[in-house]
Scaffold this active site. Structure first.
Site, PDB file in Angstrom:
ATOM      1  N   ASP A   1      85.150 -22.629  25.008  1.00  0.00           N
ATOM      2  CA  ASP A   1      85.105 -22.268  26.418  1.00  0.00           C
ATOM      3  C   ASP A   1      83.695 -22.578  26.942  1.00  0.00           C
ATOM      4  O   ASP A   1      82.801 -22.955  26.183  1.00  0.00           O
ATOM      5  CB  ASP A   1      85.460 -20.799  26.613  1.00  0.00           C
TER       6      ASP A   1
ATOM      7  N   GLU B   1      87.522 -14.041  36.488  1.00  0.00           N
ATOM      8  CA  GLU B   1      86.937 -13.718  35.180  1.00  0.00           C
ATOM      9  C   GLU B   1      86.247 -12.358  35.188  1.00  0.00           C
ATOM     10  O   GLU B   1      86.748 -11.401  35.760  1.00  0.00           O
ATOM     11  CB  GLU B   1      86.018 -14.859  34.734  1.00  0.00           C
TER      12      GLU B   1
END
Length: 612
Positions: A274, A472
């Protein structure tokens, strides 16, 4: 053209390429840089394997032509052969997580939480196919989707990226999405990426980048089935989770990445980190590089510090702290995926079939999105059968999100954290615009707060309330920041923390003006139909009590007209909750808790009314 990644002829092509590559070329293929930090000339010089757009990063004026020209430049630079370059095509990636949500004028679909409520596998495949076309229209070949997380705590800021709290729906969807995106790996395909491996939806207290505390059997039963389905469908890439499992970072977890994913589950594609995921493995980035590579990551999303990553990895190989066998395994997987996708045979982006295609943001694509909106709506309350509304009913439309396409779309739309208003999202309709298109007996509240409600003029009010956009960790809700210390102290490595979105999942505490708007109208004797726009189930006991009808529209995307079509009876409700809905006394309950006598959510998993 041979497409099967396990085919002998394809393997022979990979081995032939690998045997001719220098170490610098191999390390370059393992590197994914961000467009703003790496020019086409640099991409060629350093043999870069992939470029990405971080959310909100766009070329020029964010028009199709800008994207195609940029991708064409990277493509031409990477495929130019000379004595130092083999001409391996670069692959460009972005977060097209609910349509190609990065680009101005794109069709923006409902976020995953709404699509889970629709529970329609054929619809999901259609959405993936449309998304693939709108990604290909920009010259891009890779989307970091689907997200296959099981959101187990509504405090988590990525809850809306989760189709369901349970694996059944998500597992069915996984194969359909991969099929829709990748298809037969033809010129109509983009590479899919199943994310995030593994357990990010189950972190303690719902903290993003936090710790999932489960036995392996529990992790396997709850969080792995969708990934198994995606792998069986041929997904070519898997992204690693920022989170930890029982205190150990997934980005450094060889048991999870190699022993489980690559060997036990027989995944042969690219394992990608990521965004800056290895930065948090150690205080020293040099050590973090080795930890990530040795754990089994093949490609590294290092948007800004990619030159340092390359330098460090070359050093590790020279010193023997990373083996050349590990490098060869990583690069062979990257080359295999590129060959399977047909990149080596593709024309340059400006000459491709779908580049700059007029189907981008087209009516046909938006009709698919409107269908998705209609099917994802969940009717939670309908006292006295106030719905469906007659098109002759005099309606007041109020609430901060009634005429706000940005709020409908949520995060990961145009920018990382999303936008507010209608100006920054080209195309589509707000809920108000959809209502106004259906009936001429509707009025938009001038101040939005419903203070202009009048029983002499309005038979009913539609009030659109809920959350404003987030993404997020900035969407995390933490009622006590001490929980961060509690979780962080048990994790081996650093924890990236962002400012919390709020401190309660009670809507009346997050947005007290929403309840006030409802009361401004209901206090005058006008019945209220409330629509909540949100990325998660919230505690809405008070708002529900003051509403005659209550609908969760989740984050429906750019096509608000789909909401209006159901309100006025052109279509029936069919959405069912794929996440249990909490009540004030029990904020965290799940379908898997049903055997527990304390399982008493406000609305159970699978609940949803319709017009009968």
């Amino acid at each position: 053209m041979i497409k099967n990644p396990k085919d002998t002829a394809l393997k022979n092509r990979v081995m032939a390429l690998l045997s001719s590559m220098t170490l610098q070329q191999k390390v370059g293929q393992m590197t994914q840089a961000e467009r703003t930090t790496c020019s086409p000339e640099q991409a060629k010089k350093y043999h870069i394997g992939s470029i990405l757009s971080s959310a909100g990063s766009c070329p020029g004026n964010n028009q199709l032509q800008d994207w195609v020209e940029m991708n064409d430049a990277y493509w031409m630079a990477s495929t130019e052969k000379d004595q130092n370059h083999l001409g391996i095509p670069i692959i460009y990636g972005l977060d097209a997580v609910h349509g190609n949500n990065n680009v101005n004028g794109a069709t923006v679909f409902p976020h995953n939480i709404g699509l889970g409520a629709a529970n329609d596998t054929q619809l999901i495949k259609k959405i993936a196919q449309v998304t693939a076309k709108e990604v290909l229209a920009t010259g891009v070949d890779w989307t970091f989707a689907p997200n296959l997380a099981m959101a187990r705590d509504h405090h988590w800021g990525r809850c809306y990226e989760s189709f369901s709290e349970m694996p059944a729906i998500t597992s069915q969807y996984a194969a359909k999405i991969v099929d829709g995106l990748q298809g037969q790996l033809s010129e109509n395909a983009v590479m899919a990426c199943a994310k995030h491996w593994i357990g990010d939806g189950g972190t303690h207290h719902g903290i993003d980048h936090g710790d999932t505390i489960l036995s392996f059997n529990e992790l396997q039963a709850l969080h792995m089935p969708p990934f198994q389905a995606a792998i069986k469908a041929g997904v070519l890439s898997v992204m690693v989770s920022f989170s930890s499992w029982n205190g150990d970072k997934c980005h450094a977890h060889k048991f999870l990445l190699v022993d489980t994913l690559k060997e036990k589950m027989d995944f042969n594609g690219i394992v990608i980190s990521d965004m800056q995921g290895i930065d948090y493995l150690a205080d020293d980035f040099y050590l973090g590089v080795a930890k990530g590579v040795n754990a089994g990551i093949d490609m590294f999303m290092v948007p800004r510090n990619w030159p340092m990553f390359i330098e460090h990895l070359l050093s590790h190989v020279e010193l023997g702290t990373v083996s050349i066998d590990r490098i060869n395994d990583a690069v062979s997987r990257i080359l295999t995926a590129k060959l399977a996708l047909g990149l080596f045979e593709k024309r340059r982006p400006r000459d491709r079939k779908w580049s700059n295609h007029d189907s981008f943001g087209s009516i046909a694509h938006r009709l698919v999105a409107r269908e998705a909106v209609r099917k994802s709506l969940v009717l939670l309350k309908n006292e006295h059968n106030i719905l469906p509304l007659s098109k002759s009913t005099r309606v007041l439309v109020a609430g901060k999100s009634a005429n706000n396409i940005g709020h409908q779309c949520g995060g990961f739309t145009i920018t990382w954290q999303g936008v507010s208003g209608n100006e920054k999202i080209a195309g589509g309709t707000s809920i108000w615009q959809g209502i106004n298109d259906i009936t001429k007996h509707a009025q938009l509240s001038e101040n939005g707060a419903g203070l202009d409600a009048d029983p002499q003029q309005h038979d009913v009010a539609i009030v659109v309330i809920g959350e404003s956009p987030y993404s997020e960790g900035m969407g995390d809700i933490r009622d006590d920041d001490k929980k961060i210390t509690d979780v962080g102290s048990n994790i081996n490595g650093q924890v990236k923390l962002l400012k919390a979105y709020g401190h309660s999942i009670e809507l009346s505490k997050l947005y007290p003006e929403d309840l006030q708007t409802i009361k401004n109208i209901s206090s005058k004797g006008i019945p209220v139909v409330t629509i909540i726009i949100s990325g998660r189930p919230l505690i809405v006991d008070q708002e529900l009590a003051h509403s005659e009808a209550f609908i969760t529209a989740w984050l429906p995307g750019s096509e608000g007209q789909g909401v209006a079509e159901v309100l006025f009876g052109d279509f029936n409700f069919q959405g069912k909750l794929s996440h249990s809905w909490p009540q004030l006394s029990q904020p965290k309950m799940h379908e898997s808790d049903k055997n527990d006598k304390s399982y008493q959510p406000l609305f159970s998993y699978g609940f949803g009314l319709n017009y009968q």
